[in-house]
Design a protein around this motif. Structure first.
Motif, PDB file in Angstrom:
ATOM      1  N   SER A  59      30.132  37.726  28.005  1.00 63.38           N
ATOM      2  CA  SER A  59      30.167  39.093  27.483  1.00 63.38           C
ATOM      3  C   SER A  59      31.573  39.536  27.048  1.00 63.38           C
ATOM      4  O   SER A  59      31.709  40.499  26.294  1.00 63.38           O
ATOM      5  N   VAL A  60      32.609  38.838  27.530  1.00 66.22           N
ATOM      6  CA  VAL A  60      33.971  39.250  27.188  1.00 66.22           C
ATOM      7  C   VAL A  60      34.733  38.171  26.415  1.00 66.22           C
ATOM      8  O   VAL A  60      35.853  38.414  25.955  1.00 66.22           O
ATOM      9  N   TYR A  93      37.160  47.643  37.844  1.00 70.38           N
ATOM     10  CA  TYR A  93      37.643  46.268  37.717  1.00 70.38           C
ATOM     11  C   TYR A  93      38.425  45.881  38.969  1.00 70.38           C
ATOM     12  O   TYR A  93      39.340  46.606  39.387  1.00 70.38           O
ATOM     13  N   ARG A 146      34.097  42.895  37.814  1.00 64.80           N
ATOM     14  CA  ARG A 146      33.839  44.303  37.534  1.00 64.80           C
ATOM     15  C   ARG A 146      32.484  44.709  38.065  1.00 64.80           C
ATOM     16  O   ARG A 146      31.590  43.892  38.202  1.00 64.80           O
ATOM     17  N   TYR A 174      35.865  32.576  31.176  1.00 62.94           N
ATOM     18  CA  TYR A 174      35.447  33.942  30.856  1.00 62.94           C
ATOM     19  C   TYR A 174      33.936  34.067  30.924  1.00 62.94           C
ATOM     20  O   TYR A 174      33.197  33.122  30.646  1.00 62.94           O
ATOM     21  N   ALA A 175      33.497  35.270  31.248  1.00 60.64           N
ATOM     22  CA  ALA A 175      32.087  35.596  31.095  1.00 60.64           C
ATOM     23  C   ALA A 175      31.769  35.654  29.605  1.00 60.64           C
ATOM     24  O   ALA A 175      32.625  36.043  28.793  1.00 60.64           O
ATOM     25  N   GLU A 201      30.257  41.601  38.933  1.00 59.22           N
ATOM     26  CA  GLU A 201      30.108  40.395  38.135  1.00 59.22           C
ATOM     27  C   GLU A 201      31.462  39.807  37.769  1.00 59.22           C
ATOM     28  O   GLU A 201      32.462  40.513  37.660  1.00 59.22           O
ATOM     29  N   VAL A 226      34.329  38.391  35.479  1.00 62.47           N
ATOM     30  CA  VAL A 226      34.832  38.705  34.148  1.00 62.47           C
ATOM     31  C   VAL A 226      35.678  37.549  33.618  1.00 62.47           C
ATOM     32  O   VAL A 226      35.434  37.038  32.523  1.00 62.47           O
ATOM     33  N   MET A 254      42.463  43.531  27.419  1.00 60.54           N
ATOM     34  CA  MET A 254      41.115  43.856  26.968  1.00 60.54           C
ATOM     35  C   MET A 254      41.213  44.397  25.548  1.00 60.54           C
ATOM     36  O   MET A 254      41.868  45.413  25.325  1.00 60.54           O
ATOM     37  N   ASP A 257      31.707  47.925  28.748  1.00 59.03           N
ATOM     38  CA  ASP A 257      32.821  47.446  29.570  1.00 59.03           C
ATOM     39  C   ASP A 257      33.215  48.466  30.643  1.00 59.03           C
ATOM     40  O   ASP A 257      34.052  48.161  31.497  1.00 59.03           O
ATOM     41  N   TRP A 309      39.267  38.188  37.830  1.00 64.93           N
ATOM     42  CA  TRP A 309      38.884  39.587  37.601  1.00 64.93           C
ATOM     43  C   TRP A 309      37.364  39.682  37.684  1.00 64.93           C
ATOM     44  O   TRP A 309      36.648  38.869  37.093  1.00 64.93           O
TER      45      TRP A 309
END
Length: 125
Positions: free
Chosen positions: A63-64, A94, A38, A60-61, A46, A48, A83, A90, A36
């Protein structure tokens, strides 16, 4: 030809928990690494989250991490992004991505060969 179709986006309240799906039209879904990405307005696309062919490895990034969960159901040829605790940052389109690989989780955009058209997720307060 591989086709990827995202669904599940929309307008969601901050703090909400939407789930995105990516349905793949492929021969053998389990030979594909998935991811994924976004893209927010005015920003570059970037990474995700990513998942390997079996679902046994994920990435995972920062940020998430701890809020989003990537998963896949190879019998349904579908990938998911759960999510949780959605934040205003966010908000983005996506995209689902796929490429033939049974080696690893892939983080780089250039590693993916196939892309969906995207689904908009907007966190609303």
């Amino acid at each position: 030809q591989v086709q990827l179709v995202e669904s599940g986006g929309g307008l969601v309240q901050v703090g909400g928990s939407p789930r995105l799906s990516c349905a793949a039209s492929v021969g053998t879904f389990s030979t594909y690494a998935m991811g994924w990405f976004r893209q927010a307005p005015g920003k570059e696309r970037e990474f995700v989250a990513g998942i390997n062919w079996s679902g046994g490895s994920t990435a995972y990034a920062d940020s998430v991490k701890g809020r989003f969960t990537i998963s896949r159901d190879n019998s349904k040829k579908t990938m998911y992004l759960q999510m949780n605790n959605l934040k205003p940052e966010d908000t983005a389109v996506y995209y689902c991505a796929a490429t033939e690989s049974r080696i690893a989780v892939l983080r780089s955009e250039v590693a993916y060969r196939y892309w969906g058209r995207g689904t908009q997720v907007t966190a609303s307060s």
